[in-house]
Design a protein around this motif. Structure first.
Motif, PDB file in Angstrom:
ATOM      1  N   ARG A 159       0.852  -1.195   0.000  1.00 23.46           N
ATOM      2  CA  ARG A 159       0.000   0.000   0.000  1.00 23.46           C
ATOM      3  C   ARG A 159       0.886   1.243   0.000  1.00 23.46           C
ATOM      4  NH1 ARG A 159      -4.212  -1.400   4.826  1.00 23.46           N
ATOM      5  NH2 ARG A 159      -2.542  -0.524   6.103  1.00 23.46           N
ATOM      6  N   TRP A 160       0.412   2.275  -0.692  1.00 19.24           N
ATOM      7  CA  TRP A 160       1.158   3.535  -0.749  1.00 19.24           C
ATOM      8  C   TRP A 160       0.163   4.675  -0.889  1.00 19.24           C
ATOM      9  CZ3 TRP A 160       1.060   7.169  -4.656  1.00 19.24           C
ATOM     10  CH2 TRP A 160       2.009   8.204  -4.552  1.00 19.24           C
ATOM     11  N   ALA A 161       0.434   5.780  -0.221  1.00 19.33           N
ATOM     12  CA  ALA A 161      -0.418   6.959  -0.336  1.00 19.33           C
ATOM     13  C   ALA A 161       0.414   8.206  -0.104  1.00 19.33           C
ATOM     14  CB  ALA A 161      -1.565   6.897   0.670  1.00 19.33           C
ATOM     15  N   ASP A 162       0.067   9.253  -0.836  1.00 28.45           N
ATOM     16  CA  ASP A 162       0.711  10.546  -0.658  1.00 28.45           C
ATOM     17  C   ASP A 162      -0.377  11.609  -0.689  1.00 28.45           C
ATOM     18  OD1 ASP A 162       3.287  12.141  -0.547  1.00 28.45           O
ATOM     19  OD2 ASP A 162       2.295  13.048  -2.286  1.00 28.45           O
ATOM     20  N   SER A 163      -0.403  12.472   0.333  1.00 27.57           N
ATOM     21  CA  SER A 163      -1.517  13.395   0.492  1.00 27.57           C
ATOM     22  C   SER A 163      -1.020  14.777   0.887  1.00 27.57           C
ATOM     23  CB  SER A 163      -2.484  12.864   1.563  1.00 27.57           C
ATOM     24  OG  SER A 163      -3.506  13.787   1.852  1.00 27.57           O
ATOM     25  N   TYR A 164      -1.789  15.789   0.486  1.00 32.77           N
ATOM     26  CA  TYR A 164      -1.498  17.170   0.888  1.00 32.77           C
ATOM     27  C   TYR A 164      -2.821  17.888   1.114  1.00 32.77           C
ATOM     28  CZ  TYR A 164       0.304  21.928   0.977  1.00 32.77           C
ATOM     29  OH  TYR A 164       0.610  23.207   1.354  1.00 32.77           O
ATOM     30  N   GLU A 165      -2.894  18.610   2.228  1.00 28.00           N
ATOM     31  CA  GLU A 165      -4.113  19.347   2.549  1.00 28.00           C
ATOM     32  C   GLU A 165      -3.762  20.783   2.911  1.00 28.00           C
ATOM     33  OE1 GLU A 165      -7.844  19.071   5.708  1.00 28.00           O
ATOM     34  OE2 GLU A 165      -6.856  17.227   5.019  1.00 28.00           O
ATOM     35  N   ASN A 203      -0.862  23.720   6.972  1.00 31.99           N
ATOM     36  CA  ASN A 203      -0.909  22.812   5.833  1.00 31.99           C
ATOM     37  C   ASN A 203      -0.326  21.466   6.249  1.00 31.99           C
ATOM     38  OD1 ASN A 203      -1.854  24.941   4.104  1.00 31.99           O
ATOM     39  ND2 ASN A 203       0.263  25.692   4.061  1.00 31.99           N
ATOM     40  N   LEU A 204      -1.006  20.396   5.852  1.00 32.69           N
ATOM     41  CA  LEU A 204      -0.593  19.046   6.227  1.00 32.69           C
ATOM     42  C   LEU A 204      -0.111  18.288   5.001  1.00 32.69           C
ATOM     43  CD1 LEU A 204      -0.455  16.629   8.220  1.00 32.69           C
ATOM     44  CD2 LEU A 204      -2.851  16.157   7.630  1.00 32.69           C
ATOM     45  N   ASP A 205       1.109  17.778   5.084  1.00 29.37           N
ATOM     46  CA  ASP A 205       1.688  16.940   4.041  1.00 29.37           C
ATOM     47  C   ASP A 205       1.971  15.587   4.675  1.00 29.37           C
ATOM     48  OD1 ASP A 205       3.120  15.693   2.066  1.00 29.37           O
ATOM     49  OD2 ASP A 205       4.469  17.365   1.679  1.00 29.37           O
ATOM     50  N   ASP A 206       1.258  14.549   4.251  1.00 31.35           N
ATOM     51  CA  ASP A 206       1.438  13.243   4.879  1.00 31.35           C
ATOM     52  C   ASP A 206       1.367  12.141   3.842  1.00 31.35           C
ATOM     53  OD1 ASP A 206      -1.265  13.452   4.388  1.00 31.35           O
ATOM     54  OD2 ASP A 206      -1.867  12.359   6.174  1.00 31.35           O
ATOM     55  N   VAL A 223       4.409   2.628   7.482  1.00 29.78           N
ATOM     56  CA  VAL A 223       5.168   3.781   7.946  1.00 29.78           C
ATOM     57  C   VAL A 223       4.375   5.028   7.559  1.00 29.78           C
ATOM     58  CG1 VAL A 223       7.298   5.100   7.764  1.00 29.78           C
ATOM     59  CG2 VAL A 223       7.377   2.592   7.726  1.00 29.78           C
ATOM     60  N   TYR A 224       3.955   5.750   8.554  1.00 29.68           N
ATOM     61  CA  TYR A 224       3.148   6.952   8.341  1.00 29.68           C
ATOM     62  C   TYR A 224       4.008   8.168   8.663  1.00 29.68           C
ATOM     63  CZ  TYR A 224      -0.558  10.424   9.074  1.00 29.68           C
ATOM     64  OH  TYR A 224      -1.339  11.548   9.020  1.00 29.68           O
ATOM     65  N   ARG A 225       4.118   9.088   7.708  1.00 31.82           N
ATOM     66  CA  ARG A 225       4.926  10.277   7.941  1.00 31.82           C
ATOM     67  C   ARG A 225       4.068  11.508   7.678  1.00 31.82           C
ATOM     68  NH1 ARG A 225       4.392  13.032   3.105  1.00 31.82           N
ATOM     69  NH2 ARG A 225       4.579  11.606   1.334  1.00 31.82           N
ATOM     70  N   TRP A 226       4.297  12.549   8.473  1.00 32.34           N
ATOM     71  CA  TRP A 226       3.555  13.782   8.280  1.00 32.34           C
ATOM     72  C   TRP A 226       4.374  14.981   8.740  1.00 32.34           C
ATOM     73  CZ3 TRP A 226       2.971  10.793  12.556  1.00 32.34           C
ATOM     74  CH2 TRP A 226       2.871  11.421  13.799  1.00 32.34           C
ATOM     75  N   LEU A 240       5.770   3.332  16.889  1.00 32.62           N
ATOM     76  CA  LEU A 240       7.101   3.901  17.142  1.00 32.62           C
ATOM     77  C   LEU A 240       7.162   5.268  16.478  1.00 32.62           C
ATOM     78  CD1 LEU A 240       9.999   3.697  18.220  1.00 32.62           C
ATOM     79  CD2 LEU A 240      10.625   2.567  16.057  1.00 32.62           C
ATOM     80  N   LEU A 241       7.254   6.322  17.263  1.00 36.25           N
ATOM     81  CA  LEU A 241       7.246   7.691  16.772  1.00 36.25           C
ATOM     82  C   LEU A 241       8.658   8.262  16.769  1.00 36.25           C
ATOM     83  CD1 LEU A 241       5.676  10.298  15.952  1.00 36.25           C
ATOM     84  CD2 LEU A 241       5.554  10.833  18.400  1.00 36.25           C
ATOM     85  N   ARG A 242       9.055   8.850  15.637  1.00 37.11           N
ATOM     86  CA  ARG A 242      10.334   9.525  15.525  1.00 37.11           C
ATOM     87  C   ARG A 242      10.080  11.002  15.189  1.00 37.11           C
ATOM     88  NH1 ARG A 242      12.187   6.277  18.194  1.00 37.11           N
ATOM     89  NH2 ARG A 242      13.602   4.563  17.661  1.00 37.11           N
ATOM     90  N   ASP A 243      10.462  11.865  16.134  1.00 36.38           N
ATOM     91  CA  ASP A 243      10.313  13.303  15.942  1.00 36.38           C
ATOM     92  C   ASP A 243      11.466  13.803  15.076  1.00 36.38           C
ATOM     93  OD1 ASP A 243       9.947  16.002  16.072  1.00 36.38           O
ATOM     94  OD2 ASP A 243       9.767  16.113  18.247  1.00 36.38           O
ATOM     95  N   GLN A 244      11.149  14.359  13.900  1.00 33.52           N
ATOM     96  CA  GLN A 244      12.165  14.838  12.971  1.00 33.52           C
ATOM     97  C   GLN A 244      12.228  16.369  12.919  1.00 33.52           C
ATOM     98  OE1 GLN A 244      10.787  12.671   9.465  1.00 33.52           O
ATOM     99  NE2 GLN A 244      12.305  11.067   9.829  1.00 33.52           N
TER     100      GLN A 244
END
Length: 677
Positions: A300-306, A312-315, A345-348, A395-399
């Motif tokens: 599964r793959w998804a790319d989103s922008y709001e 503004n959310l880029d996830d 893996v969820y990134r935002w 598992l959360l990684r703050d970037q």
């Protein structure tokens, strides 16, 4: 009581009509009018009459009789389901009162396509993204009743792509109000043991409201290659969506100018866009006439922008998993054991005025070990016992370390979800069933995080138990099918998405709720004549429910005994299909949605509403190989003013009104042409 009396009167009238039609239809005495339905929702292929639990089924023909763009019109053919539908891209599915408190999406159900999980890693399900031409069958399990599909607290929506034994192709072009255009094409190819199917569709609309443009392109394909001892299948889904967001409005705009968008969303021309891809391969091995193994491998793959007024959310998401099921069958019992692992893996990241304000990456692992046994001590009985063990890790990684490192991890305890079901069918005309099942829902990423951005390690999964009883009845040589059920759901550790400001949400466990209801469905062949007035069929359902807070305190205010907001107490839906002549079809949809509270205090009520839709089609042959269908329809014939979606517990900011309402579409039209090859 008045409504129940009316329902009983309608049913009695239908029986009378059916008896009359039986007398005048001498040519069809031996016909079985409604075919017996095979279901797979509980991981066993069996007649619906023998399923030890409630499961609703929609065939491809039932799915295709709407305008083809509004998923809610299709779901409402099933009792116990209500779909809040603010726009084509903003909706919320509620099953048996579960899921009403999610702000702008659906996250208390699990969705599958051809046995591949399509619910995203943050728990969000968007089955409405799939074009209705890409769905050949739908099965819905309601409430926490399925141990074999992830034990979703609200239930499961299980979709299947169309399957055909004949080669063919179809094309569609449709135009409607608000400059809504749809074009689609599908085809099926068969060569000996190979069966391939695919559809591509494009929808473009200016929308009824301001800042409401919508564009979606989707492609779905599936296929199967069969051999003597095994078969290989694939499923591929690609979606590209770009939709503006008008958002909800306050009462003043809702009543005076429902076309208007919320001022802050309109000012920035807010929108969301995303691309999604899901692909899976299924290998089915027939080890013997008793043993079968089915293995799914998927990605599964998804790319989103709001673009939003507050940030503004880029996830995006990338991941996949495996699902394996080993089954054993003999005349007296079936057994099944399986395993599902999903890794995402969820990134935002968020920015405001081109300045980054946070960036995170979260890994999620969901393990599900499930098993089910069906025992038939006699032909009348079918007893099922099963359960699932689920394990979820975050598992959360703050970037983005400007405000400190907020990395962390959360490993939830093992959750065991048992299920027991019993079905007793003394004949092929009548069956009684009862079941009890456990389910749960994990918090979404927004609910998991504290306002400061740290992981809330005290937050618990929402869990619940459902008890249900019901019966299925076939009358008049199956010209009449009746289903009725009562249920009770008890939820603990209620997950509440709490809005702290316009752009900050967090989750809390807020106590207990109870959900009680009655569901009724009737499918009736009223007339079955070879000449005018032709055939007349009815598919109607009614849902009555009481959904209450049992133990709920928020900001030191107790809401014990209050009704849950955002859930209609009553829903009635009827589909009347009349075919006066062989080539002419007239389909009418009638729906009544009762009043619903808009806040926890039960101080505000959204009034009930009634809408009616009609669609007619005429088919004819151009040659032996070409058939054409012309169709046209009107939705909301009475031009009712209503709100099909609410923002529950809307908060007012500054001097603005709280924005509770998503205005529904006024009377609108569509027409089109289909070509069949």
């Amino acid at each position: 009581m008045k409504i129940l009396k009316e329902v009983l009167l309608i049913v009695t009238s239908l029986f009378t009509l059916n008896s009359f039609s039986q007398e005048i239809d001498n040519d069809l005495d031996s016909t079985i009018y409604l075919n017996e339905i095979i279901v797979n929702a509980f991981q066993i292929s069996t007649l619906q009459l023998h399923v030890p639990g409630s499961v609703s089924v929609l065939t491809g023909e039932e799915i295709q009789i709407t305008d083809g763009n509004n998923f809610a019109h299709t779901l409402h053919s099933i009792p116990g389901i209500y779909m809040h539908s603010g726009t084509y891209s903003t909706s919320r599915v509620i099953i048996r009162g579960v899921g009403s408190r999610t702000p702008y999406n659906t996250n208390r159900i699990k969705s599958y396509l051809n046995d591949i999980p399509i619910t995203s890693s943050d728990g969000i399900s968007t089955p409405e993204d799939i074009d209705l031409m890409g769905i050949g069958r739908m099965e819905v399990i309601k409430g926490p009743a399925s141990a074999t599909y992830g034990s979703g607290l609200g239930g499961n929506i299980i979709l299947y792509t169309p399957r055909s034994t004949k080669e063919g192709a179809a094309a569609l072009i449709q135009y409607g109000s608000f400059n809504t255009i749809k074009a689609a094409a599908s085809g099926n190819y068969i060569n000996q043991n190979l069966n391939l199917w695919g559809t591509i569709s494009h929808v473009n609309s200016d929308g009824y409201r301001e800042n409401n443009r919508y564009r979606r392109t989707s492609f779905i394909s599936s296929g199967e290659w069969e051999q003597k001892d095994y078969s290989l299948e694939y499923t591929l889904m690609l979606i590209d969506l770009n939709a503006q967001i008008p958002s909800s409005v306050g009462k003043s705009l809702y009543e005076s100018n429902p076309k208007a968008a919320a001022a802050n969303w309109s000012a920035i021309e807010g929108y969301k866009k995303y691309q999604r891809a899901i692909a899976g391969v299924t290998l089915t091995n027939l080890f013997s006439d008793k043993w079968t193994n089915k293995l799914n491998v998927f990605g599964r793959w998804a790319d989103s922008y709001e673009r939003r007024p507050f940030n503004n959310l880029d996830d995006g998401t990338s991941g996949g998993g495996i699902r394996n099921r080993l089954s054993y069958h003999n005349n007296q019992w079936d057994a099944m054991i399986g395993f599902e692992w999903v890794k995402d893996v969820y990134r935002w990241k968020m920015d405001l005025e081109n300045e980054m304000i946070n960036k995170n990456r979260e890994s999620r692992d969901h393990y599900n070990l499930f098993s089910m046994i069906y025992w038939r001590p006699a032909s009348e009985w079918n007893i099922s016992l099963g359960g699932a063990v689920n394990k979820v890790n975050y598992l959360l990684r703050d970037q983005f370390l400007s405000n400190g490192d907020q990395s962390g991890e959360r490993s939830f305890p093992l959750i065991f979800s048992p299920r027991l079901g019993i079905n007793y069918a003394p004949s092929q005309l009548l069956a009684f069933y009862g079941s009890v099942g456990h389910g749960f829902s994990m918090p979404s990423p927004e609910e998991t995080l504290l306002p400061e951005g740290d992981i809330n390690k005290e937050l618990k999964p929402e869990q619940g138990v459902q008890y249900e009883m019901g019966f299925r009845l076939n009358l008049f040589r199956r010209a009449t099918t009746i289903e009725a059920s009562v249920y009770y759901i008890n939820l603990n550790n209620l997950l509440v998405t709490k809005r702290l400001s316009e752009d900050i949400f967090t989750g809390i466990n807020a106590g207990k709720t109870s959900h009680n209801g009655f569901e009724f469905l009737i499918k009736q062949k009223i007339l079955r004549l070879s000449s005018f007035p032709g055939t007349l069929n009815l598919n109607a359902n009614y849902t009555w429910s009481i959904n209450k807070f049992v133990d709920f305190t928020d900001n030191d205010q107790k809401f014990d005994g209050n009704k849950l907001p955002g859930i209609p107490a009553q829903i009635a839906h009827a589909n009347i299909l009349w075919q006066p002549f062989t080539r002419l079809n007239i389909d009418t949809q009638l729906q009544y949605v009762g009043e619903q509270y808009m806040d926890d205090a039960n101080s505000l009520i959204n009034e009930g509403y009634f809408i009616a839709n009609i669609r007619s089609s005429y088919s004819f042959s151009v040659s032996t190989n070409y058939n054409i269908e012309l169709f046209t329809g009107i939705n909301n014939i009475t031009n009712a003013h209503y709100s099909p979606m609410l923002t529950v517990n809307a908060v007012a900011f500054g001097n603005a009104e709280p924005r509770y309402y998503y205005p529904g579409l006024p009377r609108h039209f569509y027409s089109g042409i289909k070509l069949f090859l």
